[in-house]
Design an enzyme around this catalytic site. Structure first.
Site, PDB file in Angstrom:
ATOM      1  N   SER A  88       0.864  -1.177   0.000  1.00  0.00           N
ATOM      2  CA  SER A  88       0.000   0.000   0.000  1.00  0.00           C
ATOM      3  C   SER A  88       0.900   1.226   0.000  1.00  0.00           C
ATOM      4  O   SER A  88       2.054   1.156   0.449  1.00  0.00           O
ATOM      5  CB  SER A  88      -0.894   0.013   1.243  1.00  0.00           C
ATOM      6  OG  SER A  88      -1.524   1.274   1.408  1.00  0.00           O
TER       7      SER A  88
ATOM      8  N   TYR B  60      -1.617  -1.395  10.552  1.00  0.00           N
ATOM      9  CA  TYR B  60      -1.730  -1.617   9.114  1.00  0.00           C
ATOM     10  C   TYR B  60      -0.540  -1.010   8.377  1.00  0.00           C
ATOM     11  O   TYR B  60       0.096  -1.666   7.544  1.00  0.00           O
ATOM     12  CB  TYR B  60      -3.035  -1.022   8.604  1.00  0.00           C
ATOM     13  CG  TYR B  60      -3.216  -1.105   7.105  1.00  0.00           C
ATOM     14  CD1 TYR B  60      -3.602  -2.297   6.507  1.00  0.00           C
ATOM     15  CD2 TYR B  60      -2.989   0.002   6.287  1.00  0.00           C
ATOM     16  CE1 TYR B  60      -3.759  -2.390   5.130  1.00  0.00           C
ATOM     17  CE2 TYR B  60      -3.149  -0.075   4.918  1.00  0.00           C
ATOM     18  CZ  TYR B  60      -3.532  -1.270   4.336  1.00  0.00           C
ATOM     19  OH  TYR B  60      -3.679  -1.351   2.967  1.00  0.00           O
TER      20      TYR B  60
END
Length: 267
Positions: free
Chosen positions: A154, A170
């Protein structure tokens, strides 16, 4: 002297005769990448936790003439990761391309971040990603001296964001995926295995629903140089490059597909 045959661009991107295992392939980015690899000729195994969504995805892919086998799998469970490797190899015979897409997120301020959330994202996004890659690598790719590993990270791997979503677990897990990608590429290059990562920005999906509902798609798009969020085609070119011989001399790389968001200076 034997003359080297130079392939056409279309031949370099062709995946006919190849096999691919895509985790989290029933919807969103996973399904989009399954479409890309299947349309290029690969035979697929796709996984998801929910059988209904998985069957819908397979029906969609088969309508496009793609050969696909569904495998219901909860990748948060170690025994199911190991079982998936076994079943995928039994079904496909070999795994040429592994796309590690399955993942989880958990939002919250760092000072209140629960260990439950930290452990959940670290287990699924990193520990079991490593476990599946290790099994497919040593059982299929290394013995055959060929493989393509594509890890979905990401643009959150680059740092944190105080304004939009606080998700220290995350972000940390995705940063670790990038480092894992580079470390594995350095080791497995000797076996003719490439290992690369893709860093999507905001793509409307179940995982990004918190962002899109809280801030709105138009507001998020306005903060990106290309003035748009990702769409249903945005990852296809990137995953096909890394999965095919078009990217045979590219390994250990982290390609950001975020509309230019990561190019902007915060502040």
């Amino acid at each position: 002297m034997t003359e080297t045959r130079v392939r056409t661009v279309q031949q370099l991107f062709d995946l006919s005769g190849k096999t691919a295992l895509i985790t989290g392939g029933s919807r969103g980015l996973g399904l989009q990448m399954a479409e890309a690899l299947g349309e290029a000729g690969a035979r697929l195994v796709i996984t998801a936790r929910k059988e209904g969504e998985l069957q819908q995805a397979c029906a969609h892919l088969r309508e496009a003439g793609i050969q696909v086998t569904p495998m219901v799998t909860d990748l948060a469970r170690e025994e199911e990761v190991l079982s998936l490797a076994e079943r995928a190899l039994e079904t496909l015979g070999q795994v040429d391309i592994l796309v590690n897409n399955a993942g989880a997120t958990w939002g919250g301020a760092a000072e209140d971040y629960p260990l439950e959330g930290w452990d959940k994202v670290m287990t699924l996004n990193l520990r079991h990603l490593f476990l599946l890659t290790r099994e497919i690598g040593r059982r299929s790719m290394i013995p055959r001296r060929y493989g393509r590993v594509v890890n979905i990270a990401s643009n959150a791997a680059l740092g944190g964001n105080r304004e939009f979503m606080q998700a220290v677990g995350y972000n940390t897990s995705k940063g670790a995926v990038v480092t894992f990608t580079r470390a594995l590429a350095a080791e497995w290059g000797a076996y003719n295995i490439t290992v690369n990562a893709i860093g999507p920005g905001v793509f409307p999906s179940k995982m990004s629903r918190y962002l899109t509902e809280r801030h709105g798609v138009d507001d998020l798009a306005a903060r990106v140089p290309l003035n748009q969020v990702g769409d249903e085609e945005g990852l296809k070119g990137a995953v096909l490059l890394f999965a095919s011989d078009a990217g045979k001399h590219t390994t250990g790389q982290f390609l950001l597909v975020d509309g230019g968001a990561s190019a902007m200076i915060a502040g």
